[in-house]
Enzyme design. Structure first.
Site, PDB file in Angstrom:
ATOM      1  N   SER A 125       9.588   5.517  -3.584  1.00 30.83           N
ATOM      2  CA  SER A 125       9.374   4.532  -2.514  1.00 30.83           C
ATOM      3  C   SER A 125       8.380   5.095  -1.509  1.00 30.83           C
ATOM      4  O   SER A 125       8.332   6.314  -1.294  1.00 30.83           O
ATOM      5  CB  SER A 125      10.709   4.255  -1.807  1.00 30.83           C
ATOM      6  OG  SER A 125      10.492   3.648  -0.554  1.00 30.83           O
TER       7      SER A 125
ATOM      8  N   GLN B 224       7.730  -9.497   7.597  1.00 27.47           N
ATOM      9  CA  GLN B 224       8.931  -9.100   6.851  1.00 27.47           C
ATOM     10  C   GLN B 224       9.634  -7.898   7.466  1.00 27.47           C
ATOM     11  O   GLN B 224      10.618  -7.417   6.933  1.00 27.47           O
ATOM     12  CB  GLN B 224       8.618  -8.861   5.379  1.00 27.47           C
ATOM     13  CG  GLN B 224       7.804  -7.613   5.081  1.00 27.47           C
ATOM     14  CD  GLN B 224       7.400  -7.555   3.617  1.00 27.47           C
ATOM     15  OE1 GLN B 224       6.575  -8.337   3.155  1.00 27.47           O
ATOM     16  NE2 GLN B 224       7.981  -6.629   2.877  1.00 27.47           N
TER      17      GLN B 224
ATOM     18  N   HIS C  12       4.294   1.612  -7.913  1.00 28.34           N
ATOM     19  CA  HIS C  12       3.228   0.595  -7.862  1.00 28.34           C
ATOM     20  C   HIS C  12       2.316   0.700  -9.088  1.00 28.34           C
ATOM     21  O   HIS C  12       1.914  -0.311  -9.656  1.00 28.34           O
ATOM     22  CB  HIS C  12       2.360   0.790  -6.615  1.00 28.34           C
ATOM     23  CG  HIS C  12       3.076   0.641  -5.318  1.00 28.34           C
ATOM     24  ND1 HIS C  12       3.231   1.688  -4.432  1.00 28.34           N
ATOM     25  CD2 HIS C  12       3.671  -0.412  -4.732  1.00 28.34           C
ATOM     26  CE1 HIS C  12       3.873   1.268  -3.360  1.00 28.34           C
ATOM     27  NE2 HIS C  12       4.165  -0.006  -3.511  1.00 28.34           N
TER      28      HIS C  12
ATOM     29  N   LEU D  17       0.324   3.578  -2.136  1.00 30.86           N
ATOM     30  CA  LEU D  17       0.637   3.397  -3.554  1.00 30.86           C
ATOM     31  C   LEU D  17       1.187   4.666  -4.193  1.00 30.86           C
ATOM     32  O   LEU D  17       0.718   5.774  -3.930  1.00 30.86           O
ATOM     33  CB  LEU D  17      -0.612   2.928  -4.304  1.00 30.86           C
ATOM     34  CG  LEU D  17      -1.209   1.601  -3.803  1.00 30.86           C
ATOM     35  CD1 LEU D  17      -2.430   1.224  -4.644  1.00 30.86           C
ATOM     36  CD2 LEU D  17      -0.190   0.469  -3.810  1.00 30.86           C
TER      37      LEU D  17
ATOM     38  N   GLY E  40       0.808  -1.219   0.000  1.00 30.66           N
ATOM     39  CA  GLY E  40       0.000   0.000   0.000  1.00 30.66           C
ATOM     40  C   GLY E  40       0.836   1.263   0.000  1.00 30.66           C
ATOM     41  O   GLY E  40       2.020   1.234  -0.316  1.00 30.66           O
TER      42      GLY E  40
HETATM   43  P1  AMP Z   1       6.064  -2.433  -1.593  1.00 24.75           P
HETATM   44  O1  AMP Z   1       4.690  -1.875  -1.467  1.00 24.75           O
HETATM   45  O2  AMP Z   1       7.143  -1.484  -1.230  1.00 24.75           O
HETATM   46  O3  AMP Z   1       6.198  -3.801  -0.946  1.00 24.75           O
HETATM   47  O4  AMP Z   1       6.278  -2.681  -3.145  1.00 24.75           O
HETATM   48  C1  AMP Z   1       5.372  -3.459  -3.890  1.00 24.75           C
HETATM   49  C2  AMP Z   1       5.942  -3.697  -5.248  1.00 24.75           C
HETATM   50  O5  AMP Z   1       6.170  -2.441  -5.906  1.00 24.75           O
HETATM   51  C3  AMP Z   1       7.308  -4.428  -5.205  1.00 24.75           C
HETATM   52  O6  AMP Z   1       7.343  -5.391  -6.240  1.00 24.75           O
HETATM   53  C4  AMP Z   1       8.273  -3.306  -5.445  1.00 24.75           C
HETATM   54  O7  AMP Z   1       9.479  -3.731  -6.039  1.00 24.75           O
HETATM   55  C5  AMP Z   1       7.496  -2.427  -6.390  1.00 24.75           C
HETATM   56  N1  AMP Z   1       8.031  -1.070  -6.384  1.00 24.75           N
HETATM   57  C6  AMP Z   1       8.238  -0.270  -5.311  1.00 24.75           C
HETATM   58  N2  AMP Z   1       8.819   0.897  -5.683  1.00 24.75           N
HETATM   59  C7  AMP Z   1       8.989   0.824  -7.021  1.00 24.75           C
HETATM   60  C8  AMP Z   1       9.536   1.699  -8.006  1.00 24.75           C
HETATM   61  N3  AMP Z   1      10.038   2.877  -7.679  1.00 24.75           N
HETATM   62  N4  AMP Z   1       9.549   1.290  -9.296  1.00 24.75           N
HETATM   63  C9  AMP Z   1       9.043   0.089  -9.644  1.00 24.75           C
HETATM   64  N5  AMP Z   1       8.513  -0.789  -8.766  1.00 24.75           N
HETATM   65  C10 AMP Z   1       8.482  -0.431  -7.479  1.00 24.75           C
END
Ligand code: AMP
Length: 283
Positions: A185, A61, A37, A33, A31
């Site tokens: 991020s 995690q 995402h 987002l 989330g």
């Molecule tokens: P998270 O919500 O941080 O667990 O991320 C969920 C998914 O989004 C994971 O597969 C991450 O690698 C991907 N993700 C997060 N940040 C980015 C980004 N800047 N570019 C591409 N994918 C991302």
């Protein structure tokens, strides 16, 4: 768009889609987002007929003392983003739904989880692989979408899927960056405006690496030294690692050859930031 809070509900929705012969895509997220995402969701919407986005801040995690409690959880805004992007179902379970009793069954990928982020976060990947295995079992997608931003995670998940004969395709999407190069991020929101600006040196260091490899530098220690110089300029930054590894085995290399992954982790103020690039240096 449907919002499923229970395993039963998401399963029943997917069952209908599957009965209709639709290709099921899953985008696992925690989330908060953002455009990173959204790029995964767009890829899933483009290539699948029925897209499930999971939103679950997975407690297993996080290491003790990490940001599990304060991790942002803007569910209403996330649902809006998913709706706009053409998502069919958001699966947003509670921790009790995903872990009704103490978890005594874990999925552990060995070796690949030891270097890089595994060093400072020894239980992290076990939590990731376990929750992804659970999500894959719950949703039974034909394809699941992950971001290159979390390079080690993509390699670990691919290995789990291969080793456990899980019947789905893992699709890796490119890292989405802010205009200054900083990888987008959910944790960037912990940064002050100045720290965000300073954090651009992370991507600059990766670009330096690419330039040096392109110019023929083969000694990884030379490249790492140049990268460290840039990272040390970040005032509130603490370098966790700067590593150049084999892109498949994640083993450290001394001499650049073939496909290499250069990965960086830096703590800036309250945010632990990671980034990486893949470079194919040929033979
Ligand atoms: P998270 O919500 O941080 O667990 O991320 C969920 C998914 O989004 C994971 O597969 C991450 O690698 C991907 N993700 C997060 N940040 C980015 C980004 N800047 N570019 C591409 N994918 C991302």
């Amino acid at each position: 768009m449907e919002v499923a809070k229970t395993i039963e509900k998401v399963r029943s929705l997917v069952k209908i889609a599957r009965r209709d012969g639709r290709k099921i895509g899953l985008v696992p997220t925690m989330g908060a987002l953002h455009t990173g995402h959204i790029s995964l969701i767009e890829a899933a919407v483009k290539n699948c007929d029925f897209v499930v986005v999971s939103i679950f801040v997975n407690p297993t995690q996080f290491e003790p003392g990490e940001d599990f409690e304060k991790y942002p959880r803007p569910l209403d805004a996330d649902l809006e983003i998913c709706k706009k992007a053409g998502v069919d179902v958001v699966f947003a379970p509670s921790p009790q739904q995903m872990y009704p009793a103490e978890n005594v069954t874990w999925v552990t990928v060995e070796k690949l989880t030891e270097p890089l982020c595994g060093k400072s976060r020894p239980g992290h990947f076990r939590g990731v692989t376990t929750v992804c295995a659970k999500l894959f079992n719950i949703v039974a997608p034909d394809a699941a979408y992950f971001g290159q931003k979390d390079a080690q995670q993509t390699i670990v998940i691919k290995q789990m899927v291969a080793d456990l004969n899980m019947p789905l395709e893992i699709v890796i999407c490119p890292t989405v960056r802010e205009p200054n190069g900083l990888a987008v991020s959910s944790r960037n929101q912990y940064l002050t405006a100045q720290q965000n600006k300073d954090a651009a040196n992370i991507y600059k260091s990766l670009q330096t690496c690419r330039r040096m490899i392109d110019a023929g530098t083969t000694q990884t220690h030379q490249i790492i030294a140049e990268m460290r110089k840039l990272l040390q300029q970040i005032p509130s930054g603490q370098i966790e690692y700067v590593s150049i590894v084999d892109a498949e085995t994640l083993e450290s290399i001394e001499k650049i050859a073939g496909k290499v992954l250069t990965a960086v982790a830096v703590q800036i103020g309250p945010a632990r930031l990671i980034d990486n690039i893949l470079v194919d240096a040929g033979k």
